[in-house]
Design an enzyme around this catalytic site. Structure first.
Site, mmCIF file in Angstrom:
data_model
loop_
_atom_site.group_PDB
_atom_site.id
_atom_site.type_symbol
_atom_site.label_atom_id
_atom_site.label_comp_id
_atom_site.label_asym_id
_atom_site.label_seq_id
_atom_site.Cartn_x
_atom_site.Cartn_y
_atom_site.Cartn_z
ATOM 1 N N ASP A 37 1.075 -1.347 0.184
ATOM 2 C CA ASP A 37 -0.265 0.308 -0.249
ATOM 3 C C ASP A 37 0.959 1.127 0.176
ATOM 4 O O ASP A 37 1.872 1.130 -0.438
ATOM 5 C CB ASP A 37 -0.841 0.272 1.087
ATOM 6 C CG ASP A 37 -2.709 0.508 1.132
ATOM 7 O OD1 ASP A 37 -2.218 1.844 0.668
ATOM 8 O OD2 ASP A 37 -3.698 0.334 1.019
ATOM 9 N N HIS A 39 -12.641 -0.304 -7.291
ATOM 10 C CA HIS A 39 -13.718 1.099 -7.688
ATOM 11 C C HIS A 39 -13.652 2.303 -7.890
ATOM 12 O O HIS A 39 -14.177 3.379 -7.712
ATOM 13 C CB HIS A 39 -14.692 0.534 -6.793
ATOM 14 C CG HIS A 39 -14.163 0.342 -5.517
ATOM 15 N ND1 HIS A 39 -15.520 0.590 -4.298
ATOM 16 C CD2 HIS A 39 -13.571 0.967 -4.495
ATOM 17 C CE1 HIS A 39 -15.148 0.570 -3.011
ATOM 18 N NE2 HIS A 39 -13.658 1.034 -3.137
ATOM 19 N N PHE A 45 0.864 1.737 -6.595
ATOM 20 C CA PHE A 45 1.139 0.585 -7.406
ATOM 21 C C PHE A 45 0.346 1.478 -9.236
ATOM 22 O O PHE A 45 -0.403 0.267 -9.857
ATOM 23 C CB PHE A 45 -0.682 0.015 -7.040
ATOM 24 C CG PHE A 45 -2.020 0.771 -6.820
ATOM 25 C CD1 PHE A 45 -3.027 1.296 -7.310
ATOM 26 C CD2 PHE A 45 -2.602 -0.078 -5.930
ATOM 27 C CE1 PHE A 45 -4.073 2.247 -6.788
ATOM 28 C CE2 PHE A 45 -3.386 0.611 -4.993
ATOM 29 C CZ PHE A 45 -4.328 1.887 -5.938
HETATM 30 N N1 SAH Z 1 -7.781 -3.323 0.527
HETATM 31 C C1 SAH Z 1 -8.657 -3.298 1.717
HETATM 32 C C2 SAH Z 1 -8.380 -1.466 1.597
HETATM 33 C C3 SAH Z 1 -9.462 -0.198 0.730
HETATM 34 S S1 SAH Z 1 -9.197 0.945 0.402
HETATM 35 C C4 SAH Z 1 -10.157 -3.223 2.445
HETATM 36 O O1 SAH Z 1 -10.263 -4.212 1.862
HETATM 37 O O2 SAH Z 1 -10.364 -2.680 3.452
HETATM 38 C C5 SAH Z 1 -7.569 1.373 -0.445
HETATM 39 C C6 SAH Z 1 -6.681 1.429 -0.499
HETATM 40 O O3 SAH Z 1 -5.771 1.981 -1.146
HETATM 41 C C7 SAH Z 1 -6.444 2.470 0.570
HETATM 42 O O4 SAH Z 1 -5.201 2.191 1.040
HETATM 43 C C8 SAH Z 1 -5.222 2.982 0.100
HETATM 44 O O5 SAH Z 1 -3.943 3.450 0.490
HETATM 45 C C9 SAH Z 1 -4.836 2.729 -1.711
HETATM 46 N N2 SAH Z 1 -3.898 3.313 -2.675
HETATM 47 C C10 SAH Z 1 -4.833 4.417 -3.307
HETATM 48 N N3 SAH Z 1 -4.164 5.064 -3.781
HETATM 49 C C11 SAH Z 1 -2.558 4.137 -3.699
HETATM 50 C C12 SAH Z 1 -1.878 3.903 -4.807
HETATM 51 N N4 SAH Z 1 -1.143 5.203 -5.749
HETATM 52 N N5 SAH Z 1 -0.588 3.088 -4.438
HETATM 53 C C13 SAH Z 1 -1.015 2.526 -3.703
HETATM 54 N N6 SAH Z 1 -1.811 1.944 -2.829
HETATM 55 C C14 SAH Z 1 -3.189 3.134 -3.148
#
Ligand code: SAH
Length: 336
Positions: free
Chosen positions: A200, A246, A228
């Site tokens: 993350d 989403h 990512f």
């Molecule tokens: N997978 C977890 C969190 C979902 S929230 C669950 O199911 O509860 C979405 C996540 O995407 C957050 O933790 C946020 O920090 C991460 N995120 C957003 N942009 C990102 C990026 N560019 N690279 C890596 N992670 C990212």
């Protein structure tokens, strides 16, 4: 009872946001924890919550009408199973989720939803001049509320979605956008042979080590920080994206998935946990969560067909969809 008239139904719809705001207030005050042992007169409750008794009484009276709290005698309020979901000691607690609903910048974006039909940028960005993730970067106290809310959902709702699949053939799973590692912790506890990496943003993933430690799985999990859109860690035979796609447009989702495709083993599997929107007009919580996306993010909730199309553009084929209760689904795809 006769059906309510269209007029009465519309009034109920227009007043529904008041119920949300009262639940936010009750969550802020910790009322569910204070009522855990049973009903109390509002004066006693107000003293413990440091609240004005009259205001608290009016909020709880309205919430009793909505079935959220019980009112066993006039001026005496007690818990209900619905209120209990706001207790902080309950598995799958919605306490942090309710507090997330209280964040004013997030509320402003939803309140000004009509902006989304005039301008392509999410209302959140139009109003605050930056996206949700950049906002959380600058507001650590709000980022903590978001992490807590997602962690609670992961442990309960998202973990339940993964129960639709048997992971015993998987050696190493990479949770892309894995937040603070709650989902990985749940998976590793269920599969003693499994190892994992939680990936993350650096400021988020730094909280994962403690979660993995507490779950007793730190010896089988590593943590990696990054973006990512640039790359994801190599070397896993399963890649999981829970509540990630989403948030993003199809273009952006394809970029993230293509980064997974670049490093996934040919025999590997891609797992996506997200709402799966039905094509027909049945009520579905994903259709409402889609409106949160419309207000906050460039992304959208998708139908199975829309997921399949995004997967195909990134070099994956949809192999199966497991619809899970609570409108959250698990999609499994294979590299082509
Ligand atoms: N997978 C977890 C969190 C979902 S929230 C669950 O199911 O509860 C979405 C996540 O995407 C957050 O933790 C946020 O920090 C991460 N995120 C957003 N942009 C990102 C990026 N560019 N690279 C890596 N992670 C990212």
């Amino acid at each position: 009872m006769p059906e309510p008239s269209p007029h009465a139904r519309m009034m109920a719809i227009l007043h529904a946001p008041l119920v949300t705001q009262m639940v936010v207030a009750v969550a802020e005050l910790g009322i569910a924890d204070l009522l855990a042992d049973g009903p109390q007169p509002v004066e006693a409750l107000a003293a413990k919550a440091d609240a004005r008794p009259d205001a608290l009484h009016r909020i709880l009276r309205a919430l009793a009408g909505a079935g959220v709290v019980a009112q066993p005698a006039p001026g005496v309020y007690g818990p209900t199973p619905v209120l209990d979901t706001l207790r902080t000691d309950t598995p799958g607690s919605l306490h942090a989720w309710a507090r997330l609903w209280g964040l004013p910048e997030r509320q402003a974006a939803i309140t000004e939803l009509v902006r989304s039909v005039r301008d392509e940028r999410p209302p959140f960005e139009q109003i605050h001049g930056r996206g949700w993730w950049a906002h959380l970067d600058e507001r650590p106290e709000q980022a903590a509320v978001f992490r807590d809310a997602m962690g609670d959902l992961s442990r309960e709702l998202h973990a339940r979605a993964l129960a639709a699949y048997d992971f015993s053939g998987v050696h190493r799973i990479c949770d892309v956008g894995g937040g603070t590692g709650d989902l990985v912790a749940a998976l590793l506890r269920s599969y003693p042979g499994l190892t994992a990496v939680v990936f993350d943003q650096p400021a988020v993933v730094e909280h994962a080590a403690a979660v993995l430690e507490r779950a007793g799985v730190a010896d089988r999990a590593t943590v990696a920080g990054g973006d990512f859109f640039e790359a994801v860690p190599a070397g896993a035979d399963a890649y999981l994206l829970s509540m990630i796609l989403h948030d993003w447009t199809d273009e952006q989702a394809v970029t993230v998935l293509a980064n997974v495709r670049r490093v996934i083993l040919h025999s590997g599997r891609l797992f996506v946990v997200d709402a799966v929107i039905p094509e027909d007009d049945r009520p579905h919580d994903g259709k409402l969560r889609d409106i949160i996306m419309l207000a906050l993010h460039p992304g959208r909730e998708r139908t199975e067909r829309e997921f399949a199309a995004v997967f195909e553009r990134a070099g994956f084929r949809l192999a199966g969809t497991h619809a899970v209760s609570g409108s959250t689904g698990l999609l499994v795809a294979v590299p082509v």
